[in-house]
Structures are given as C-alpha cells and as structure tokens.
Scaffold this motif. Structure first.
Motif, PDB file in Angstrom:
ATOM      1  N   LYS A  15       5.652  10.693   0.919  1.00 39.91           N
ATOM      2  CA  LYS A  15       4.415  11.306   1.377  1.00 39.91           C
ATOM      3  C   LYS A  15       3.348  11.609   0.526  1.00 39.91           C
ATOM      4  O   LYS A  15       2.354  11.198   1.188  1.00 39.91           O
ATOM      5  CB  LYS A  15       4.777  12.729   1.657  1.00 39.91           C
ATOM      6  N   LYS A  16       3.587  11.580  -0.732  1.00 41.26           N
ATOM      7  CA  LYS A  16       2.361  11.787  -1.732  1.00 41.26           C
ATOM      8  C   LYS A  16       1.773  10.594  -1.795  1.00 41.26           C
ATOM      9  O   LYS A  16       0.494  10.607  -1.643  1.00 41.26           O
ATOM     10  CB  LYS A  16       2.694  12.285  -2.984  1.00 41.26           C
ATOM     11  N   LYS A  17       2.397   9.441  -2.063  1.00 42.44           N
ATOM     12  CA  LYS A  17       1.662   8.013  -1.883  1.00 42.44           C
ATOM     13  C   LYS A  17       1.147   7.779  -0.703  1.00 42.44           C
ATOM     14  O   LYS A  17      -0.053   7.192  -0.940  1.00 42.44           O
ATOM     15  CB  LYS A  17       2.772   6.877  -2.490  1.00 42.44           C
ATOM     16  N   TYR A  18       1.753   8.004   0.395  1.00 37.35           N
ATOM     17  CA  TYR A  18       1.056   7.810   1.804  1.00 37.35           C
ATOM     18  C   TYR A  18      -0.303   8.664   1.890  1.00 37.35           C
ATOM     19  O   TYR A  18      -1.374   7.862   2.195  1.00 37.35           O
ATOM     20  CB  TYR A  18       1.907   8.243   2.823  1.00 37.35           C
ATOM     21  N   CYS A  19      -0.245   9.791   1.581  1.00 33.79           N
ATOM     22  CA  CYS A  19      -1.363  10.680   1.661  1.00 33.79           C
ATOM     23  C   CYS A  19      -2.853  10.126   0.692  1.00 33.79           C
ATOM     24  O   CYS A  19      -3.779  10.239   1.082  1.00 33.79           O
ATOM     25  CB  CYS A  19      -1.365  12.157   1.329  1.00 33.79           C
ATOM     26  N   LEU A  20      -2.266   9.711  -0.592  1.00 37.43           N
ATOM     27  CA  LEU A  20      -3.318   9.087  -1.602  1.00 37.43           C
ATOM     28  C   LEU A  20      -3.863   7.878  -1.013  1.00 37.43           C
ATOM     29  O   LEU A  20      -5.201   7.691  -1.018  1.00 37.43           O
ATOM     30  CB  LEU A  20      -2.615   8.859  -2.812  1.00 37.43           C
ATOM     31  N   LEU A  21      -3.089   7.122   0.027  1.00 41.66           N
ATOM     32  CA  LEU A  21      -3.657   5.670   0.329  1.00 41.66           C
ATOM     33  C   LEU A  21      -4.576   6.032   1.358  1.00 41.66           C
ATOM     34  O   LEU A  21      -5.714   5.422   1.677  1.00 41.66           O
ATOM     35  CB  LEU A  21      -2.518   4.987   0.788  1.00 41.66           C
ATOM     36  N   GLN A  22      -4.484   7.342   2.111  1.00 44.81           N
ATOM     37  CA  GLN A  22      -5.377   7.535   2.953  1.00 44.81           C
ATOM     38  C   GLN A  22      -7.099   7.911   2.480  1.00 44.81           C
ATOM     39  O   GLN A  22      -7.960   7.689   3.316  1.00 44.81           O
ATOM     40  CB  GLN A  22      -4.974   8.787   3.913  1.00 44.81           C
ATOM     41  N   ASN A  23      -7.103   7.971   1.416  1.00 42.87           N
ATOM     42  CA  ASN A  23      -8.354   8.313   0.671  1.00 42.87           C
ATOM     43  C   ASN A  23      -8.788   7.099   0.260  1.00 42.87           C
ATOM     44  O   ASN A  23     -10.166   7.043  -0.469  1.00 42.87           O
ATOM     45  CB  ASN A  23      -8.041   9.287  -0.214  1.00 42.87           C
TER      46      ASN A  23
END
Length: 316
Positions: A15-23
């Motif tokens: 989840k953390k990596k996914y959210c970072l990619l959204q930026n």
C-alpha cells in the motif's frame, strides 16, 4: 511436493509503495476519482460507480480471437511498461511474480498480477497463477481485496497473462448470491433462480496442503475443459462475508465470444458478472437499472447448456 502455502507479501509495504507512485507524474493515466456511486434498486445488490476517466484515458483494448492465443512480442505487453509501474516482485515456487499498478484503476490499489513476466505467457490461465492468487487471498486478513481474470473472448484486454487485484469495500451481488451444492462438499453452482450462472469452488485456510492442491487442480482442470470446448470465461475470487478464512472462486462461462470492448458503454467482464458495474458516462449512470444490467449479462453470456453441469457428474 505440495506447493508452499505462505507468500512473502507485505500488505502495508504494498500500500505504501502504491501511494508513493500516485505522486509521480505520468505513472497513472489519472488519479482515481469515483464521482458518484449507488446500489441499483432491486433484489440483487448490483453496485455501480461513475468513473469517466477510465473510459476516456485507458489503453485501447486488444482484439484476442482465440481461447489459446499465442504471445505476440510486437503487440503491447507488460514487458513494455514504464519501470515506475512496478510495485514489487515476489518469488513463488521458483517463479517471479510481478505486481504492477493498473495505470487506469477501477479501485484503490488496483494492481495487475503478472506471473513469470519474462516467460511471455499469453492470456491463458496457468496452474501457477491460480495457486499464487488463491494462496495470496487466503493469507490476506483484509476482506476487501478480490482477484479477477478475463479470458480471451470474455473481455481480456491484453494478450499477456495477468490477473487483477482490486480493493472494494462493498457487499456485492456475488457475496450474497444463493448457491446450490453440485459435487463434493465444496463445489457449487449459482442457484437456478439467480439471474446469472457460475460454478463456485470454496477453499478454506484450514484445508491441508494436499486438499488445497486437489481443489486448485480441479479448478484448473475445469477451466481447461472450458477452453477445450470453446467457452470464454471469467474468474472472480472473494472472501466469504461470514468467514475471513474461506475463499469463494467463481467461474463464469459464456456461450458468446466477445473480442471488442465498447468503451462508450459498460462491458460484461468479471466485475460486472460479480455485481460491480463501473460506468464512464454520466447519462448512462443516471438511468442504469438492475434489469438493464441483468439483461446485458444474459445477452452476452447466452443460455448455458446442461453439459456444463454434466462435467461435474462425470469428473468428480
């Protein structure tokens, strides 16, 4: 030898990596923004969402005209993605399984599961991909994650083996649909009075390694039988709402071979068959009814012949 039950998957890290990619610019085609949602009035609990960006900005789907297609290096495939789209790689039974974002997401954390990416497998389910997906969901403690698969002729978009991991915190039609036992004590069909047809296998986290392997092999054999008899199919895996340790694997089968997606409307793939209907057009969303969805599902699926159920009388 029994396959390893545990999969080295850290949900928090995912989840953390996914959210970072959204930026990061130009990784996702759009930032997911479901502007409206509703349950369609009726008895089935079909859930619809308005997501116009997916209709407008997603990659154009490929035409795959065979249930046993050959991999085509010249067509788009997941070896050609932006490297930033890769979330993580998991080793499973000596196979590397890549988890990459769906750059045109339907739900939060919508991710593609790509078993053996460099093996250049066409969109034809394998027993490794079934094993991985089933065991992954069994191990997850969150009930909102589901996994789906579309075969060629049943709205597959890319001819490179992949499954969809979606996150949907809604009770769907398929979660409460009535089942009828047809074989063993874990193989069901949707009850005849339900508006759709499917076979459902139930697996349990308490199953022994041997029993779990037997069940997965039965699922795989049935899907291969569908391929041999030219039945396009969709698969949907979801936790039982009354038990976090049980998983239902639904296999929908279709008489009609559909190769083109109508991006101006809504299509019938594993989401819609399970009662989740993403829509890209506001006017269509506003007037959509449960009856409309059921009629479209039944028209695209066709009436299934009795030999589907005879399969289990002969095989099991």
């Amino acid at each position: 030898m029994a396959a390893k039950r545990r999969i080295a998957f850290d949900l928090n890290e995912f989840k953390k990596k996914y959210c970072l990619l959204q930026n990061i610019p130009n990784v996702f085609a759009y930032n997911l923004n479901v502007s409206e949602s509703k349950y369609l009035p009726g008895t089935c609990k079909f859930y619809a969402e308005l997501n116009p960006e997916r209709t407008q900005l997603r990659r154009h789907p490929q035409t795959i005209s065979s249930l046993r297609p050959k991999f085509d290096e010249n067509m788009f495939n997941f070896k050609k993605i932006n490297p930033n789209e890769q979330l993580m790689q998991i080793t499973y039974n000596d196979i590397k399984v890549d988890m990459i974002i769906n750059r045109s997401p339907l739900t939060p954390f919508h991710t593609l599961i790509i078993p053996d990416l460099n093996g250049e497998h066409a969109q034809h389910i394998t027993i490794v991909s079934l094993n991985f997906s089933i065991r992954l969901l069994l191990d997850l403690q969150e009930t909102t994650f589901r996994i789906g698969y579309n075969s060629p002729g049943a709205l597959a978009s890319v001819n490179h083996l992949h499954l969809h991991l979606i996150n949907l915190d809604k009770v769907l039609y398929i979660d409460i649909a009535e089942l009828e036992l047809i074989s063993e004590d874990y193989i069901y069909r949707l009850h005849p009075h339900m508006p759709t047809e499917a076979i459902c296998f139930v697996v349990d986290k308490s199953d022994s390694e041997i029993l779990l392997d037997v069940k997965i092999k039965q699922i795989y054999d049935f899907v291969m039988w569908l391929c041999e008899n030219n039945f396009p199919h969709n698969i949907f895996m979801t936790k039982c709402i009354n038990s976090i340790n049980k998983l239902k694997i639904f296999i929908y089968y279709r008489q009609e071979f559909c190769v083109i997606k109508d991006l101006s409307y809504y299509n019938i793939a594993f989401c819609e068959l399970s009662g989740y209907v993403p829509v890209g057009d506001k006017s269509l969303f506003d007037k959509l009814t449960e009856k409309d969805v059921i009629e479209r599902i039944q028209n695209e699926s066709g009436k299934i012949s009795k030999n589907i159920y005879d399969y289990f009388n002969k095989k099991m």
